[in-house]
Design an enzyme around this catalytic site. Structure first.
Site, PDB file in Angstrom:
ATOM      1  CE  LYS A 192     -57.732 -26.046  27.572  1.00 11.10           C
ATOM      2  NZ  LYS A 192     -58.755 -26.123  28.987  1.00 11.10           N
ATOM      3  CD  GLU A 266     -56.094 -10.653  30.922  1.00  6.12           C
ATOM      4  OE1 GLU A 266     -55.792 -10.719  32.110  1.00  6.12           O
ATOM      5  OE2 GLU A 266     -57.072 -10.667  30.456  1.00  6.12           O
ATOM      6  CB  CYS A 300     -58.522 -10.878  35.160  1.00  4.29           C
ATOM      7  SG  CYS A 300     -59.015 -10.227  33.626  1.00  4.29           S
ATOM      8  CD  GLU A 397     -57.110 -13.206  40.129  1.00  2.00           C
ATOM      9  OE1 GLU A 397     -56.563 -14.223  40.068  1.00  2.00           O
ATOM     10  OE2 GLU A 397     -57.485 -12.340  39.248  1.00  2.00           O
TER      11      GLU A 397
HETATM   12  P1  NDP Z   1     -56.299 -21.680  35.415  1.00  2.00           P
HETATM   13  O1  NDP Z   1     -55.128 -20.516  35.013  1.00  2.00           O
HETATM   14  O2  NDP Z   1     -55.862 -23.040  35.476  1.00  2.00           O
HETATM   15  O3  NDP Z   1     -57.003 -21.851  33.732  1.00  2.00           O
HETATM   16  C1  NDP Z   1     -57.031 -21.027  32.694  1.00  2.00           C
HETATM   17  C2  NDP Z   1     -56.950 -21.851  31.228  1.00  2.00           C
HETATM   18  O4  NDP Z   1     -55.600 -22.455  31.289  1.00  2.00           O
HETATM   19  C3  NDP Z   1     -58.003 -22.897  31.238  1.00  2.00           C
HETATM   20  O5  NDP Z   1     -58.485 -23.246  29.758  1.00  2.00           O
HETATM   21  C4  NDP Z   1     -57.287 -24.032  31.885  1.00  2.00           C
HETATM   22  O6  NDP Z   1     -57.957 -25.386  31.386  1.00  2.00           O
HETATM   23  C5  NDP Z   1     -55.931 -23.732  31.313  1.00  2.00           C
HETATM   24  N1  NDP Z   1     -54.841 -24.709  31.728  1.00  2.00           N
HETATM   25  C6  NDP Z   1     -54.778 -24.885  33.144  1.00  2.00           C
HETATM   26  N2  NDP Z   1     -53.475 -25.503  33.286  1.00  2.00           N
HETATM   27  C7  NDP Z   1     -52.552 -25.238  32.274  1.00  2.00           C
HETATM   28  C8  NDP Z   1     -51.332 -25.795  31.813  1.00  2.00           C
HETATM   29  N3  NDP Z   1     -50.498 -26.146  32.722  1.00  2.00           N
HETATM   30  N4  NDP Z   1     -50.812 -25.278  30.611  1.00  2.00           N
HETATM   31  C9  NDP Z   1     -51.890 -24.829  29.905  1.00  2.00           C
HETATM   32  N5  NDP Z   1     -53.101 -24.488  30.099  1.00  2.00           N
HETATM   33  C10 NDP Z   1     -53.483 -24.732  31.229  1.00  2.00           C
HETATM   34  O7  NDP Z   1     -57.390 -21.066  36.032  1.00  2.00           O
HETATM   35  P2  NDP Z   1     -58.305 -21.759  36.944  1.00  2.00           P
HETATM   36  O8  NDP Z   1     -59.491 -22.039  36.178  1.00  2.00           O
HETATM   37  O9  NDP Z   1     -57.719 -22.937  37.645  1.00  2.00           O
HETATM   38  O10 NDP Z   1     -58.588 -20.696  38.063  1.00  2.00           O
HETATM   39  C11 NDP Z   1     -57.904 -20.599  39.173  1.00  2.00           C
HETATM   40  C12 NDP Z   1     -57.643 -18.871  39.461  1.00  2.00           C
HETATM   41  O11 NDP Z   1     -57.001 -18.419  38.632  1.00  2.00           O
HETATM   42  C13 NDP Z   1     -58.913 -18.432  39.830  1.00  2.00           C
HETATM   43  O12 NDP Z   1     -59.578 -18.811  41.014  1.00  2.00           O
HETATM   44  C14 NDP Z   1     -58.641 -17.045  39.575  1.00  2.00           C
HETATM   45  O13 NDP Z   1     -57.877 -16.297  40.670  1.00  2.00           O
HETATM   46  C15 NDP Z   1     -57.630 -17.090  38.242  1.00  2.00           C
HETATM   47  N6  NDP Z   1     -57.892 -16.837  36.880  1.00  2.00           N
HETATM   48  C16 NDP Z   1     -57.649 -15.685  36.587  1.00  2.00           C
HETATM   49  C17 NDP Z   1     -58.363 -15.348  34.922  1.00  2.00           C
HETATM   50  C18 NDP Z   1     -58.036 -14.259  34.460  1.00  2.00           C
HETATM   51  O14 NDP Z   1     -58.835 -13.849  33.604  1.00  2.00           O
HETATM   52  N7  NDP Z   1     -56.896 -13.470  34.756  1.00  2.00           N
HETATM   53  C19 NDP Z   1     -59.152 -16.176  34.561  1.00  2.00           C
HETATM   54  C20 NDP Z   1     -59.430 -17.552  35.193  1.00  2.00           C
HETATM   55  C21 NDP Z   1     -58.921 -17.617  36.483  1.00  2.00           C
HETATM   56  P3  NDP Z   1     -58.951 -25.924  32.632  1.00  2.00           P
HETATM   57  O15 NDP Z   1     -60.204 -24.997  32.613  1.00  2.00           O
HETATM   58  O16 NDP Z   1     -59.238 -27.204  31.800  1.00  2.00           O
HETATM   59  O17 NDP Z   1     -58.204 -26.051  33.833  1.00  2.00           O
END
Ligand code: NDP
Length: 489
Positions: A192, A266, A300, A397
């Site tokens: 996904k 992660e 990250c 973050e």
């Molecule tokens: P999310 O954790 O919401 O998104 C990561 C992935 O998980 C996306 O594919 C998202 O879908 C999906 N997702 C969201 N909610 C769920 C759930 N309940 N169950 C399973 N999968 C889910 O990150 P965001 O995009 O909202 O970003 C928010 C913050 O997260 C950022 O500001 C940053 O601080 C952090 N982040 C950290 C990352 C890392 O590499 N460690 C990467 C991305 C974000 P969808 O995109 O459709 O919401």
């Protein structure tokens, strides 16, 4: 007598050098890729994906609902039971090699699409994301027929169907980090991609087709968080691999407790990049720039907290500000661009809110005099000095181009401040003393410690976190273990 004047600072003018988008052909609408075929979403729902640099719609993408996810998991199970599980490793390796080669062949197309959909500078998607994605497939192709030798005294068996949820900051690279070890170890996958960056994963489907990957071994379901939640909770999924925010990671861990599903997470980070007075300071400036302004800080493991030794702090920060003045912010497709677009309006709002909190809490802000494009989501590279450990910008973050600077006097204080975070994904140490590097690395609670460099990635090297940055490792031999049952021989 002629009066001596200061020479004018040396500046370079850059003519635009825009990468052509002709290499990419986009469809208006994309379905789901399930069982080796494009299918319409049973949910009947779609959503647009937007170019963050222009706010133009690129395409409409299917939003998978419960029934769609169920179809994808069923297809993955069928492919697993129907032969992939039992295929000799040397045969699985051939598919992985093919995927790697096809990615190399089409890397310009993928890089341009990655930049269009995600906003990252073309020079990064071209020189970092795509070469590393191909390298991951090559690396794990090499492991596929050696699994029984990878873990001494253990027999390696695949787990089953993996549900993999990936974020928007490195869409193609994260897909490679997830798919390559899962396939090499004999698992099948439902992937996904993130809501804002689905296009390169969908283009990858055509590579998998060209590689003749058996139907159902990989299935790609697009959608938002709700789709991810359905996938993670599906009873037919044996292993979940998630990269994203700590909040969502915690929710997934709670939900999976007691289900028997295997899990790797992660999550976020707030890494310290630590500069000692004896470091090669010009080199350290470049490392700090790379640590926080690479990919707009959407990383990250970004070095978002600079800890600089008090004796050199003023001097170092002067050099850093001068370097910041030379960064080029703007069109991600321009090959000169250093800092591209913020991935979404939502992320830009989050960055702005945290930057405002930094100003309100009394930190001193510095931004270069750059002109941001009128359209699209952009944020100026930002440095905060006078930051204290209690400020939100030192604790949370930001996931944007914002650096928080703290100072220290002794190595012990540097370690204490670096570890003063709920996260533990990475750290950087800049010093000329090898013994100090080892002393620091032993004490820093971070999955990766870089010495006199930062943001170095290699498929042979394991990557992952401590504490709230998650658990499990991706990359290298370690990255095989989360996808294997290891039985005593
Ligand atoms: P999310 O954790 O919401 O998104 C990561 C992935 O998980 C996306 O594919 C998202 O879908 C999906 N997702 C969201 N909610 C769920 C759930 N309940 N169950 C399973 N999968 C889910 O990150 P965001 O995009 O909202 O970003 C928010 C913050 O997260 C950022 O500001 C940053 O601080 C952090 N982040 C950290 C990352 C890392 O590499 N460690 C990467 C991305 C974000 P969808 O995109 O459709 O919401």
């Amino acid at each position: 007598m002629t009066e001596l004047t200061e020479p004018a600072p040396f500046t370079l003018e850059y003519a635009p050098s825009k990468e052509s988008t002709a290499v990419v052909s986009l469809r208006d609408e994309y379905g789901l890729w399930i069982g080796g075929e494009w299918v319409e979403p049973r949910s009947g729902n779609t959503f647009p994906t937007i170019n963050p640099a222009t706010e133009d719609q690129l395409a409409v993408v299917a939003e998978a609902g419960e029934e769609d996810v169920d179809l994808a998991v069923t297809a993955a199970r069928k492919a697993y039971d129907g032969g992939w599980r039992d295929l000799p490793g040397r045969e699985r390796a051939k598919y992985l090699y093919r995927i790697a080669r096809l990615l190399q062949e089409r890397s310009r197309e993928f890089a341009v699409l990655e930049t269009l959909d995600g906003g990252k500078p073309i020079k990064e998607s071209r020189d970092v994301d795509l070469p590393l994605a191909a390298a991951h497939f090559f690396h794990y192709a090499g492991w596929a027929d050696k699994l029984d030798y990878a873990f001494a005294g253990r027999r390696a068996r695949p787990i089953g169907v993996a549900g993999q949820v990936i974020p928007w900051n490195f869409p193609m690279l994260m897909a490679a980090w997830k798919l390559a070890p899962a396939l090499a170890t004999g698992n099948t996958v439902v992937l996904k991609p993130a809501e804002t960056t689905p296009l390169t994963a969908l283009l990858l489907a055509s590579v998998l087709e060209d590689a003749d990957l058996p139907p159902g071994v990989v299935n790609i379901v697009t959608g938002a968080g709700a789709t991810g939640a359905v996938l993670v909770g599906h009873p037919g999924v044996d292993k979940v691999a998630f990269t994203g925010s700590t909040d969502v990671g915690k929710r997934i861990q709670t939900e999976l407790a007691g289900t028997g599903k295997r899990l790797t997470l992660e999550l976020g980070g707030k890494a310290a990049n630590i500069v000692f007075e004896d470091a090669a300071l010009d080199q350290a400036v470049e490392g700090v720039v790379n640590g926080i302004w690479f990919n707009q800080g959407h990383v990250c493991c970004a070095g978002s907290r600079l800890l600089v030794q008090e004796t050199v702090a003023d001097h170092f920060l002067d050099r850093l500000r001068s370097r910041l003045d030379t960064l080029r912010v703007g069109d991600p497709l321009d090959k000169n661009t250093d800092v591209g677009a913020i991935n979404s309006q939502k992320q830009l709002d989050k960055i702005r809110e945290l930057v405002a909190s930094g100003v309100d809490e009394g930190a001193e802000i510095y931004q270069p005099a750059c002109v941001l494009p009128d359209k699209g989501w952009f944020h100026a590279p930002t440095i905060f000095t006078g930051v204290s450990a209690s400020h939100r910008i030192a604790r949370e973050e930001i996931f944007g181009p914002v650096l928080s600077v703290l100072t220290f006097r002794t190595p012990d204080e540097a370690v204490e401040k670096a570890n003063n975070t709920p996260y533990g994904l990475s750290a950087g140490v800049w010093t000329e003393k090898g013994s100090r590097i080892l002393w620091m690395a032993e004490r820093l609670r971070a999955g990766v410690v870089w010495a006199n460099t930062f943001n170095q990635f290699d498929p042979t090297s394991p990557f992952g976190g401590y504490k709230e940055s998650g658990f499990g490792r991706e990359g290298g031999r370690h990255g095989l273990a989360p996808y294997l049952e290891l039985e005593p021989v």
